[in-house]
Write a protein that holds these residues in place. Structure first.
Motif, mmCIF file in Angstrom:
data_model
loop_
_atom_site.group_PDB
_atom_site.id
_atom_site.type_symbol
_atom_site.label_atom_id
_atom_site.label_comp_id
_atom_site.label_asym_id
_atom_site.label_seq_id
_atom_site.Cartn_x
_atom_site.Cartn_y
_atom_site.Cartn_z
ATOM 1 N N LEU A 122 16.054 -1.813 14.953
ATOM 2 C CA LEU A 122 15.336 -2.899 15.617
ATOM 3 C C LEU A 122 14.409 -2.361 16.698
ATOM 4 O O LEU A 122 13.243 -2.757 16.787
ATOM 5 C CB LEU A 122 16.328 -3.902 16.210
ATOM 6 N N LEU A 123 14.897 -1.442 17.521
ATOM 7 C CA LEU A 123 14.063 -0.856 18.567
ATOM 8 C C LEU A 123 12.900 -0.063 17.979
ATOM 9 O O LEU A 123 11.772 -0.145 18.460
ATOM 10 C CB LEU A 123 14.902 0.031 19.477
ATOM 11 N N PHE A 124 13.169 0.697 16.913
ATOM 12 C CA PHE A 124 12.122 1.489 16.281
ATOM 13 C C PHE A 124 11.019 0.594 15.740
ATOM 14 O O PHE A 124 9.836 0.831 15.973
ATOM 15 C CB PHE A 124 12.714 2.341 15.147
ATOM 16 N N SER A 125 11.400 -0.458 15.017
ATOM 17 C CA SER A 125 10.384 -1.340 14.439
ATOM 18 C C SER A 125 9.664 -2.141 15.522
ATOM 19 O O SER A 125 8.466 -2.390 15.415
ATOM 20 C CB SER A 125 10.991 -2.270 13.392
ATOM 21 N N ALA A 126 10.365 -2.526 16.572
ATOM 22 C CA ALA A 126 9.730 -3.291 17.648
ATOM 23 C C ALA A 126 8.736 -2.435 18.411
ATOM 24 O O ALA A 126 7.619 -2.872 18.702
ATOM 25 C CB ALA A 126 10.789 -3.848 18.590
ATOM 26 N N ILE A 127 9.112 -1.219 18.727
ATOM 27 C CA ILE A 127 8.220 -0.343 19.485
ATOM 28 C C ILE A 127 7.039 0.088 18.624
ATOM 29 O O ILE A 127 5.886 0.003 19.051
ATOM 30 C CB ILE A 127 8.992 0.877 20.034
ATOM 31 N N LEU A 128 7.298 0.513 17.403
ATOM 32 C CA LEU A 128 6.221 0.944 16.529
ATOM 33 C C LEU A 128 5.321 -0.228 16.160
ATOM 34 O O LEU A 128 4.091 -0.150 16.272
ATOM 35 C CB LEU A 128 6.778 1.597 15.267
ATOM 36 N N GLY A 129 5.909 -1.330 15.738
ATOM 37 C CA GLY A 129 5.120 -2.501 15.372
ATOM 38 C C GLY A 129 4.355 -3.065 16.541
ATOM 39 O O GLY A 129 3.180 -3.437 16.420
#
Length: 97
Positions: free
Chosen positions: A7-14
């Motif tokens: 979730l953190l990876f997709s939120a930060i990258l997105g």
């Protein structure tokens, strides 16, 4: 813990990609036009999903799409329905765009 990391990876990258694209579009176009394009994304994706058969929209979804289109038309009514008149600095004549 894997879910939270994903979730953190997709939120930060997105979020970073979206922020960059938003700023890039604002350099090219006016804010109003970019906002209309952003609000048009759910409309077009819902229509494409319905046409391709991936999802079947219910009555509430159709009503929501109509409300979104009406909102876009209302926000841009001057550009859609009226031609703006401009006045040249050294002339009293009005010209239509």
């Amino acid at each position: 813990m894997n879910f939270l990391g994903d979730l953190l990876f997709s939120a930060i990258l997105g979020g970073g990609v979206l922020f960059y694209l938003w700023n890039l579009m604002l350099r090219v176009e006016k804010v109003g036009k970019v906002t209309v394009m952003a609000f048009s994304v759910p409309i077009s994706s819902s229509v494409i999903d319905e046409v391709t058969g991936e999802i079947q929209l219910n009555l509430e979804s159709y009503l929501g799409l109509v409300v979104m289109v009406a909102g876009i038309l209302l926000s841009r009514k001057d550009e859609f329905f009226h031609r703006k008149k401009i006045r040249l600095e050294n002339s009293d004549q009005k010209y239509k765009l």
